[in-house]
Design a protein around this motif. Sequence first.
Motif, PDB file in Angstrom:
ATOM      1  N   VAL A 229       0.622  -1.405  -0.099  1.00 30.97           N
ATOM      2  CA  VAL A 229      -0.352  -0.255  -0.049  1.00 30.97           C
ATOM      3  C   VAL A 229       0.762   1.570  -0.369  1.00 30.97           C
ATOM      4  N   ILE A 230       0.311   2.379  -0.902  1.00 29.69           N
ATOM      5  CA  ILE A 230       0.592   3.531  -0.795  1.00 29.69           C
ATOM      6  C   ILE A 230       0.167   4.835   0.153  1.00 29.69           C
ATOM      7  N   ILE A 231       0.580   5.549   1.116  1.00 28.42           N
ATOM      8  CA  ILE A 231      -0.332   6.163   1.149  1.00 28.42           C
ATOM      9  C   ILE A 231      -0.020   7.638   0.045  1.00 28.42           C
ATOM     10  N   ALA A 232      -1.443   7.940  -0.215  1.00 27.64           N
ATOM     11  CA  ALA A 232      -1.276   8.809  -1.431  1.00 27.64           C
ATOM     12  C   ALA A 232      -2.251   8.929  -1.507  1.00 27.64           C
ATOM     13  N   ASP A 233      -2.932   9.999  -2.305  1.00 28.17           N
ATOM     14  CA  ASP A 233      -3.931  10.440  -3.122  1.00 28.17           C
ATOM     15  C   ASP A 233      -3.704   9.737  -4.234  1.00 28.17           C
ATOM     16  N   PRO A 234      -4.460   9.018  -4.800  1.00 24.40           N
ATOM     17  CA  PRO A 234      -4.240   8.245  -6.752  1.00 24.40           C
ATOM     18  C   PRO A 234      -4.357   9.842  -7.597  1.00 24.40           C
ATOM     19  N   ARG A 235      -5.436  10.597  -7.073  1.00 22.38           N
ATOM     20  CA  ARG A 235      -5.276  11.504  -8.052  1.00 22.38           C
ATOM     21  C   ARG A 235      -5.128  13.088  -8.100  1.00 22.38           C
ATOM     22  N   LYS A 236      -4.372  12.685  -6.498  1.00 25.39           N
ATOM     23  CA  LYS A 236      -3.852  14.532  -6.470  1.00 25.39           C
ATOM     24  C   LYS A 236      -1.929  14.060  -6.635  1.00 25.39           C
ATOM     25  N   ASP A 237      -1.960  12.752  -5.612  1.00 30.07           N
ATOM     26  CA  ASP A 237      -0.607  13.118  -5.831  1.00 30.07           C
ATOM     27  C   ASP A 237       0.312  11.988  -6.061  1.00 30.07           C
ATOM     28  N   LYS A 238      -0.163  10.989  -6.761  1.00 30.45           N
ATOM     29  CA  LYS A 238       0.366  10.289  -7.627  1.00 30.45           C
ATOM     30  C   LYS A 238       1.277  10.425  -8.492  1.00 30.45           C
ATOM     31  N   THR A 239       2.436   9.997  -8.549  1.00 30.90           N
ATOM     32  CA  THR A 239       3.345  10.539  -9.318  1.00 30.90           C
ATOM     33  C   THR A 239       4.245   9.917 -10.714  1.00 30.90           C
ATOM     34  N   ALA A 240       4.513   9.464 -12.176  1.00 20.94           N
ATOM     35  CA  ALA A 240       5.281   8.298 -12.408  1.00 20.94           C
ATOM     36  C   ALA A 240       6.649   8.467 -11.022  1.00 20.94           C
TER      37      ALA A 240
END
Length: 358
Positions: free
Chosen positions: A94-105
Amino acid sequence: MNALTRPAAPLAGAAFDHPEFDAHEQVVFAHDRDTGLMAILCVHDTRLGPALGGCRVWPYASAADALTDALRLSRGMTYKNALAGLDLGGGKAVIIADPRKDKTADLMRAFGHHVERMNGSYITAEDVGVSPADMEAVAERTDHVRGTARTGLGDPSPYTALGVFVGIRAALAHVYGSDTLAGRTVSVQGLGHVGFDLASQLHAAGAKLIVSDIHAPAVDRAVAAFGAIAVDPGEAHAVEADVFAPCALGAGLNATTIPAIRARIVAGAANNQLATPADGEALKARGILYAPDYAINAGGVISIALARPGGDDALVREKTLAIAATLTRIFERARAEDVTPERIADRMAEERLAAAGR
């Protein structure tokens, strides 16, 4: 303070005392200072082979919540892979992040770096909040990844949806004596990759759909495409339907929701649907047939485990379609022994794990 900058609680030592800790072999807390990555990677059991399980990106309220999810999900993958007949153990990240705001390549590449550091004990893949493109970024840093164009069939979600679709038909046959969907009503909670694909298959088979999701555009799309009725996600379990199909996050079957369920069948793609073991007994007491989640939603892991480069999915489809037969065996044995279906599914998986451990 967003999910990426929130300081993680000191949980490593507490993992052994966590109520969801179940003899997990590895629990890794990973951080990358450049991208802000905060991830937890869990290997539950490798008696059948290296641990395979997806990576989930989600804005958890706390690191403690993320740890709970990772521990539960990784154990579920052990049972899912065993019951599906795969020579693979169970793991999850699990990655603690907002997939629509924080996720990057870059964030996903950093995650791939930490997967690589586990030296093959854990093989990652797509899950909630993660796209096929994200997995391609992960694959730039590790070979221990599945569900990419290079490793076979790419996006596993169509196979997850197919397995749930045939599993719903098996459940209908068990309860009603016919697997036909024409005229049946299904409440699909969650319209991500899997939920929307499942809704499409159900619509094509003649089912009437009730749909819900926290993402309004997905609901609007389903209403337009399938003539579905939209409801609030918090009401999806309580509507009048033949089947309730939870396809969002887990623990949705609990002491609050189960008394309000009006469907005869619960069969969906979400992982860890039962909040506690007692909730399975509560469903049985109400005469509701529950399709154990890790049995019915195994199509995705089957696709990433058995896929081969070149696009030939004949073997994957054969094994995914066999989910219906597996569920039928579970339902029949549960009825004969007067126990819940999930207890039978657990026994079947544990029998295979015990044999591998000898």
